[in-house]
Design an enzyme around this catalytic site. Sequence first.
Site, PDB file in Angstrom:
ATOM      1  CE  LYS A   1       9.041  -1.229  44.024  1.00  0.00           C
ATOM      2  NZ  LYS A   1       8.035  -0.166  43.845  1.00  0.00           N
TER       3      LYS A   1
ATOM      4  CB  SER B   1       4.674   1.996  45.090  1.00  0.00           C
ATOM      5  OG  SER B   1       3.599   1.173  44.752  1.00  0.00           O
TER       6      SER B   1
ATOM      7  CB  SER C   1       4.780  -2.017  45.063  1.00  0.00           C
ATOM      8  OG  SER C   1       5.451  -0.923  44.463  1.00  0.00           O
TER       9      SER C   1
END
Lengths: 492, 497, 95
Positions: free
Chosen positions: A78, A182, A158
């Site tokens: 990420k 997330s 996210s």
Amino acid sequence: MTDMTDLSLAEARDGLRARRFSALELTDAYLAAMTAGQPLNCFITETPDRARDMARASDTRLAAGTAGPLEGIPLGVKDLFCTKDVLSTAASHILDGFIPAYESTVTANLWNAGAVMLGKLNLDEFAMGSSNETSYYGPVLNPWRRTGDTAKLVPGGSSGGSSAAIAAGLCLAATGTDTGGSIRQPAAFTGIVGLKPTYGRCSRWGIVAFASSLDQAGPMARNVRDTAILLAVMAGHDPKDSTSVDRAVPDYEAALTGNIKGLRVGIPAEYRVDGMPQGIEAMWRQGARWLQDAGAEIIEISLPHTRYALPAYYIVAPAEASSNLARYDGMRYGLRVTGKDLTETYERSRGAGFGAEVKRRILIGTYVLSAGYYDAYYLRAQRVRTLIANDFKAAFEIVDVILTPSTPTPAFALGERNDDPIGMFLNDVFTVPANLAGIPGISVPAGLSEDGLPLGLQLLGKAFDEETVLRTAGVLEGAAAFTARPAQWWRT
Amino acid sequence: MSVQEIYDARHGEKGGYLTGATGEWELIIGMEVHAQISSKAKLFSGSPADFGGEPNEHVSLVDAAMPGMLPVINEFCVAQAVRTGLGLNAQINLRSVFDRKNYFYPDLPQGYQISQFTYPVVGRGEVRVDLPDGGVRVVRIERLHLEQDAGKSLHDQHPSMSYVDLNRSGVALMEIVSQPDIRSAEEATLYLEKLRTILRYLGTCDGNMQEGSMRADINVSVRKPGRPLGTRCEIKNINSMRFIRQAIEYEARRQIEILEEGGSIHQETRLYDQVKGETRSMRSKEESHDYRYFPDPDLLPLEFTQAWVDDIAKGLPELPDAKKARFMSAYGLSAYDASILVADRETAEYFEQVAKGRDAKMAANWVITNLYGALNEAGLTIQTSLVSAAALGRLLDLLADQTLSGRLAKDVFEIMFSSGGDPEAIVLERGLKQVTDTGAIDAAIDAVMAANPDKVAEVKGGKDRLLGWFVGQVMKSTGGKANPQMLNDALRQKFGL
Amino acid sequence: MSVDTDTVRRIAKLARLAIADEMLEPMAKELNIILGWAEQLNEVDTGSVEPMTSAAQTALKKRSDIVTDGHMQEAVLRNAPLTEHGFFVVPKVVE
């Protein structure tokens, strides 16, 4: 070997150790899948050269018998994790061109264990969002589509780049971060497993901070075993993070015994929210039955302050974020838009550098911390947070784990909820309480919705009892036998 | 009556009032002193905390607030703050909290300063300030908290840009906040000097104002005696005693003028312009003071045990007030002499070495008058002086056993001061030993009398004061070495006086 | 507690965010929706409950007073928009 990318992490690991294929072959297979998968917009930065270098080094170590636990395993990261000498953006314009001179502790742990970095995965800007639509680098598309419908769906957020990339087979597994859901919400939206560990289990050092008291890194993978293997490497004490906990890391894979006889599973009444689709409600009941069938005891429990978790979260998280994001000021790194003086330079850099959602949260956070409002909003929210944590403490006197749906709905279409901030927030209604309390939670794919989209069930556990959470998740996974994969419509 | 007035009434003395066109004004001063903690590393990072270095060399990724960087507290800095609190007779808080103070400034990389707002590590204490009139002004300490220093902006290197050096960013500071108990510019500097003495005794701050190790923010207001407190202005960041005095005096006059012309003071932050000798409004600080303090979520509350505090307390040195009292009672020194000797730890130790087994008053006199006088003139300190305490002690021994007269001792001291050396060796080498042989003194007197019959006649005729002239002549002929007392006695005998 | 456009302007100034004038009104509206929704927290009797500022279940970690870091000017400056002579260069600060 066209189906090398179909192997799970555990299978790939075993295949590499048995030298059935090389790390370079495996990495190349993923690099090819990534290229084919570019329409999904999962990656902000692909690092094929580095990946192949790392894979070659893995092959050397595999040959020498010095392989680490993740030797040769191609992973996505990420883009909230800072990676040394690789562009690190947090999906924000304000970090334009930012190339850190350091590696986050969690990713350093992965590379030390032999893992291979494929690239940096897309996310909501500064991890603020539940649909991956707030990324400066554009939205990520969910590889899943509704049955008979080509509408573009969000992959959740996210960690939407992570979830979509895993679901589409563009990486074996990935890192995520979870501030209010997330990891778990995008995992549920894409039919994969995602675990948010106990606060303090993984180091936050080198991860772009969103809300420091809530942020926690965790693994996302295709199944529970892969998740356990990754967590064991990501977790651990870090003297550079004052909130990281000095506690031995258990062998999470060994915890997957499949035996949950006598386990007490809590079903919280307050998670039956109005308007929850029938399918989700039904799957939740089904999940409880599966666990019961495996020998667990199902107990109705109450978490009375659940409904206040979301509003408390949307005070606390923006407050911390407003301060955490003050360092992005155009002075030492990232975007600078020069104005007529210093103040205007600040305002224009930050005005141009942050997207609408980030600005909105900074404004809320600034407001609730400002003179005259601190007590009414921030302090009150933190008191409510104590009550929410106390609810869990009381519940865990009675039960070992808590079973809930991961999300109130399956994946939705791009743009569908952009005009409704509260509606968007409601995505996180089941995931946020665990962040406020600091306890671990996992989302496991458990079935498909009526229109063919994955649905997840969430298990919450006691602080630092990831083992029970994983063991129970393994049983759930086995019972659900979720094998559906999205059609590869993006390959033209 | 306000608490302050009750306090003033109880404590008696007040600073001198200022006189304006409408009569007397009382000056009310409170100070916030930023003292850099003596430590090797910074408060929340492992970078060096020492002064200097090439720009941005004493900087880690944490100090530069790179994304994802986190603070980890330096335990020694906490111990230093506790030590200081104990030295100020203050409440030590076993639990305190770090807050973020949010504001934007290019030398504040995080966009916030980690400080302690609601729960400081040290609570109320006091500093006793000796006043020149022999009185004591007790200045109450409100609190002491730990915080990070900011970096440094240089504004004069470029026409349109500022340069930022983060070497100081993250260095540990103690902010020591006093109550508004100070009543004059002079008291303000005495308070700061006393605070500096205490910190230096404790070893918690080197007190070097030139390097910025101590800076003061000064809250100044004026009022008609007995009236409620007036609105105050804060003068920021002054780092010299002289400027503190000048800034306060200027600011007090400015406020009095405004008030006497019927105006009012509005609360603001002001900057002291060292060149113009004026304070002026800091517009950049004016727009908003909404710092949005909240507990730093990257740090947990700072907690320690009473046992840990007790351990620190055990290691505390004798502090200036206690030392002064002991010097007065044990050595019979005056309050004035004692306070000069305890002003820094090295001087006090030096004095005690000199005084050991000797006449303490004489030792004090020599240290204060001769040694200090010479050091000041030469711009030296007791540490850089060539005269060791042991050597000065031996000089005093030579004086005591009459080997040297007072005057000779001063000559020997001058030699010791300029080129070092042992007093006995100097006396031998230069033949400076005092003449105490009565025969030799008699002979010298006889010679002078024989050469000056007219003067002898005058003395015998009753002009006693010419005796001094004879003393001078004999001293001259003996090279100053005649024992003055013996010479006097012998002369009087010769003249039958 | 209602947020008007002046409040948005003031908050944006505090946060150093340039907000276009035409965005002030919609932003105020959005903030009011969110803050209004958050006011349901007032229903909760928080009594004397301590605020929870961290979920960390550990004591504050401390470091020893040893120099272990710094001396990395290149790493510190490498991403800066503008540097000269080892300094960050920023728009002139006016005091």
